[in-house]
Design an enzyme around this catalytic site. Sequence first.
Site, PDB file in Angstrom:
ATOM      1  NE  ARG A 143      -6.280  -5.655   5.081  1.00  0.00           N
ATOM      2  CZ  ARG A 143      -5.710  -5.573   3.883  1.00  0.00           C
ATOM      3  NH1 ARG A 143      -6.446  -5.382   2.837  1.00  0.00           N
ATOM      4  NH2 ARG A 143      -4.414  -5.675   3.739  1.00  0.00           N
TER       5      ARG A 143
ATOM      6  CB  THR B 257       2.570   0.539   6.700  1.00  0.00           C
ATOM      7  OG1 THR B 257       1.236   0.263   7.138  1.00  0.00           O
ATOM      8  CG2 THR B 257       3.519   0.400   7.876  1.00  0.00           C
TER       9      THR B 257
ATOM     10  N   GLY C  29       5.642  -2.455   3.891  1.00  0.00           N
ATOM     11  CA  GLY C  29       5.253  -3.065   5.149  1.00  0.00           C
ATOM     12  C   GLY C  29       5.880  -4.425   5.362  1.00  0.00           C
ATOM     13  CG  ASP C  30       3.785  -7.268   7.720  1.00  0.00           C
ATOM     14  OD1 ASP C  30       3.249  -6.975   6.631  1.00  0.00           O
ATOM     15  OD2 ASP C  30       3.145  -7.703   8.695  1.00  0.00           O
TER      16      ASP C  30
ATOM     17  CG  ASP D 251      -2.615   0.059   8.473  1.00  0.00           C
ATOM     18  OD1 ASP D 251      -3.464   0.969   8.407  1.00  0.00           O
ATOM     19  OD2 ASP D 251      -2.608  -0.921   7.708  1.00  0.00           O
TER      20      ASP D 251
ATOM     21  N   GLY E  65       0.820  -1.208   0.000  1.00  0.00           N
ATOM     22  CA  GLY E  65       0.000   0.000   0.000  1.00  0.00           C
ATOM     23  C   GLY E  65       0.851   1.253   0.000  1.00  0.00           C
TER      24      GLY E  65
ATOM     25  NE  ARG F 139      14.125  16.411  -2.107  1.00  0.00           N
ATOM     26  CZ  ARG F 139      14.695  16.948  -1.045  1.00  0.00           C
ATOM     27  NH1 ARG F 139      14.646  16.307   0.122  1.00  0.00           N
ATOM     28  NH2 ARG F 139      15.302  18.120  -1.123  1.00  0.00           N
TER      29      ARG F 139
ATOM     30  NE  ARG G 140      -1.546  -5.329  -2.059  1.00  0.00           N
ATOM     31  CZ  ARG G 140      -1.038  -4.857  -0.923  1.00  0.00           C
ATOM     32  NH1 ARG G 140       0.033  -5.415  -0.415  1.00  0.00           N
ATOM     33  NH2 ARG G 140      -1.597  -3.817  -0.313  1.00  0.00           N
TER      34      ARG G 140
ATOM     35  CG  ASP H  19       0.876  -2.477  10.403  1.00  0.00           C
ATOM     36  OD1 ASP H  19       1.780  -1.760   9.920  1.00  0.00           O
ATOM     37  OD2 ASP H  19       0.150  -3.206   9.702  1.00  0.00           O
TER      38      ASP H  19
END
Length: 324
Positions: A175, A129, A106-107, A131, A15, A25, A76, A133
């Site tokens: 989510r 990310t 992300g992860d 989130d 995302g 940059r 993806r 998270d």
Amino acid sequence: MANEVKTIGVLTSGGDAPGMNAAIRAVVRTALANGLKVKGIRRGYSGLLDEDIVDMEAQSVSDIIQRGGTILYTARSKEFMTTEGQDKAAEICRKHGIDGLVVIGGDGSFRGAADLAVRGINTVCLPGTIDLDIACTDYTIGFDTAVNTAMEAIDKVRDTSTSHERCSIIEVMGRKAGYIALWCGIANGAEDILVTERYDYDEQKIIDKIIERRKAGKKHYIIVNAEGIGDSNNMAKRIEAATGMEARATIIGHIQRGGSPTCIDRVHASAMGAYGVDLLCKGASNRVVGYRDGNYVDYDIKEALAMKKDIDQYLYDVSKTLSR
């Protein structure tokens, strides 16, 4: 021992998040300042497999720090999740002279970087990310912008909710993580905050609380709901039927991913991008850059992925106290 890096590739994966362009940059200009070549890989691991790779110079990243999204695009890739795809990706890196790779995502993106590291490509990851998270870091690129975007949207919904004396259920992104919901719930003065980490799905408690507050003279009611719980439209229907109070759902959605990044996102993303290149210049590989206790730090990717993160219990308790 990691290999000496002469050419760095940079990609964004998963995302998108405001601040990714600031990180790109910083990677490009820090690498060039260290005498390295830089190649931009468009559309993440999918673009790597398609060899969608371009040379980047200082001018390539001019006038992007204030822009949301990612100039390298993101996608993806199911193919990259296979052993054959990972072998192919490593060979493509070698074909293009890429011996160091900065992955912003992300992860899931981190796992891909770890797969390339065992195939001889020096890799460093930046936590991109909205989130918040990623357990190894107190900050992730994009969270500050996303939470401010959501907060401003909820303020506007509150205005009309007050005017119509209704209950508004406002669904924010997240989510598997409730950080945006928790922060917005506190910042927007919500009466209820539903986060994936704590919600017990006892809707009757919410209904009873609304009825009690209405008897006490409260005219409107705000519920901030995390995306992982969802069902906001049906929840609004059930609450209206049970309380007699008009209820509406608003799903803020992908506007939280866009927009010009805040100062915090620009500065942290820039520092993380530079830090990632510094690590590669030192011969490091298989690392994740983080921000902990006011310092930029790094961890082994597997160590970072093994860490667990929960929402701050004190902050959650505060949210309950202030919503009374």
